[in-house]
Design a protein around this motif. Structure first.
Motif, PDB file in Angstrom:
ATOM      1  N   CYS A   1      -1.650   2.417  -5.224  1.00 42.75           N
ATOM      2  CA  CYS A   1      -0.793   1.589  -4.350  1.00 42.75           C
ATOM      3  C   CYS A   1       0.070   0.669  -5.217  1.00 42.75           C
ATOM      4  CB  CYS A   1      -1.645   0.735  -3.417  1.00 42.75           C
ATOM      5  SG  CYS A   1      -2.485   1.666  -2.130  1.00 42.75           S
TER       6      CYS A   1
ATOM      7  N   HIS B   1       0.813  -1.222   0.000  1.00 48.01           N
ATOM      8  CA  HIS B   1       0.000   0.000   0.000  1.00 48.01           C
ATOM      9  C   HIS B   1       0.844   1.268   0.000  1.00 48.01           C
ATOM     10  CE1 HIS B   1      -3.491  -2.525   0.239  1.00 48.01           C
ATOM     11  NE2 HIS B   1      -2.911  -3.188   1.216  1.00 48.01           N
TER      12      HIS B   1
ATOM     13  N   CYS C   1      -7.223   1.246  -5.157  1.00 43.49           N
ATOM     14  CA  CYS C   1      -6.829   0.017  -4.457  1.00 43.49           C
ATOM     15  C   CYS C   1      -7.969  -0.408  -3.524  1.00 43.49           C
ATOM     16  CB  CYS C   1      -5.558   0.288  -3.660  1.00 43.49           C
ATOM     17  SG  CYS C   1      -4.964  -1.122  -2.694  1.00 43.49           S
TER      18      CYS C   1
ATOM     19  N   CYS D   1      -7.775  -0.880  -0.550  1.00 39.91           N
ATOM     20  CA  CYS D   1      -7.612  -0.197   0.747  1.00 39.91           C
ATOM     21  C   CYS D   1      -8.262   1.179   0.727  1.00 39.91           C
ATOM     22  CB  CYS D   1      -6.132  -0.079   1.106  1.00 39.91           C
ATOM     23  SG  CYS D   1      -5.249   1.212   0.201  1.00 39.91           S
TER      24      CYS D   1
HETATM   25 ZN   LIG Z   1      -3.769   0.063  -1.106  1.00 43.74          ZN
END
Ligand SMILES: [Zn+2]
Length: 343
Positions: free
Chosen positions: A151, A134, A144, A146
């Motif tokens: 990332c 990340h 991403c 996340c």
């Molecule tokens: Zn990420």
């Protein structure tokens, strides 16, 4: 047993319990003879409580794995990030045996990492270190799982490898990959892509080249940041090591500081997808040796290790490079506990 990655977390945890109990039954072992249970998970873990706080590529949050397993098994439970455990597995039983500063990179659906110093995982102040996947490498890059854009793992993981191929097919390009998966693109996998590359398929080679370069760029930065003695590359994508290895090395030479890279070696993980499992063995044994209990009166750790069969104790190293972790003494040739089938 097949556990799907897109199912609900409670359903998967139930399947995990069934899997563990079946394993005990098949090996005629009872729960009270367990040294411990270790589970590697792809996400941020509260190591003290065994809670998987966030697994972006599973979509899981706050899974109380430690509590659930402790309720079911009369044994210590260790829940850890899968890359941390894999780093430990390679350090004790694999490619990093004898190295003091180890950086482990796991590339698969995402990219994870583990840092091991003198046999111990470096976790950071809150326990979440090593989330290399990340790191932002392109602020305008793809979204991403996340929540961030660009990332490292969005451009250098299995997802990026597959996307490269899907886009080529969408533009009408032909490849032997279509024959290998019999027209079913859902059957596309890293082994299939490696097989195509070995035959010389241009698209498979191009896709590997693309992520190989990006993997190398990220690892070159990590070599600058950590100055590791050894970088171990593992995870499902390491199946393509024969192609990726030279590409990653090329980027390290191109982009890392000379002083950093001259003291660093890059190798493939010895235990591949089993590195995490080996790390679980290492973590459990390490915990027992640090905190001996009556369990040891019934269970021989050397027997446990030799029963694993696949363990390769790796290269011998000079005494100055050996670390001082408790488990280390099991694997050393001078120790009386050393198993007879040590290789
Ligand atoms: Zn990420």
């Amino acid at each position: 047993m097949v556990i799907e990655t897109n199912q609900e977390q409670d359903e998967t945890i139930d399947q995990l319990l069934v899997l563990l109990k079946n394993t005990l039954r098949e090996n005629h072992a009872s729960s009270d003879r367990l040294l411990g249970v270790a589970v590697g998970v792809p996400g941020l873990v509260d190591y003290e409580t065994g809670t998987l706080l966030f697994a972006p590529n599973l979509g899981w949050r706050d899974a109380q794995l430690g509590r659930v397993l402790a309720d079911q098994f009369d044994a210590p439970v260790i829940i850890d990030n899968e890359a941390n455990l894999a780093a430990l597995g390679e350090t004790y039983f694999g490619a990093a045996r004898g190295y003091r500063e180890v950086l482990y990179i796991s590339a698969g659906v995402g990219i994870g990492g583990g840092i091991v110093r003198d046999g111990a995982v470096m976790r950071g102040i809150a326990g979440f270190a090593g989330e290399f996947g990340h790191m932002t490498v392109d602020p305008h890059g793809d979204l991403c799982n996340c929540g961030n854009h660009g990332c490292w793992e969005t451009s250098a993981s299995q997802r990026a490898l597959f996307d490269h191929i899907y886009k080529a097919f969408a533009s009408g390009r032909k490849s032997m990959l279509q024959d290998l998966v019999h027209g079913n693109m859902k059957a596309l996998s890293v082994p299939v892509i490696v097989e195509a590359a070995q035959i010389g398929d241009a698209l498979a080679l191009e896709a590997i080249q693309s992520i190989g370069q990006r993997l190398g760029i990220g690892i070159a930065s990590l070599v600058n940041a950590y100055n590791p003695e050894l970088v171990v590359f593992g995870g499902p994508i390491s199946l393509a090591w024969e192609f990726l290895g030279p590409l990653i090395k090329e980027q390290i030479v191109l982009r890392s500081l000379r002083w950093n890279r001259e003291t660093t070696h890059l190798v493939r993980a010895r235990h591949g997808a089993d590195a995490c499992v080996m790390g679980g063995v290492a973590a459990v044994c390490n915990q027992v040796l640090v905190r001996p209990s009556s369990r040891l009166s019934n269970v021989s750790i050397p027997a446990l290790l030799s029963n694993r069969g696949g363990i390769n104790f790796g290269k011998e190293v000079s005494s100055s490079r050996r670390n001082n972790s408790p488990l280390r003494s099991i694997a050393e040739p001078s120790n009386s506990l050393t198993t007879s089938d040590r290789r």
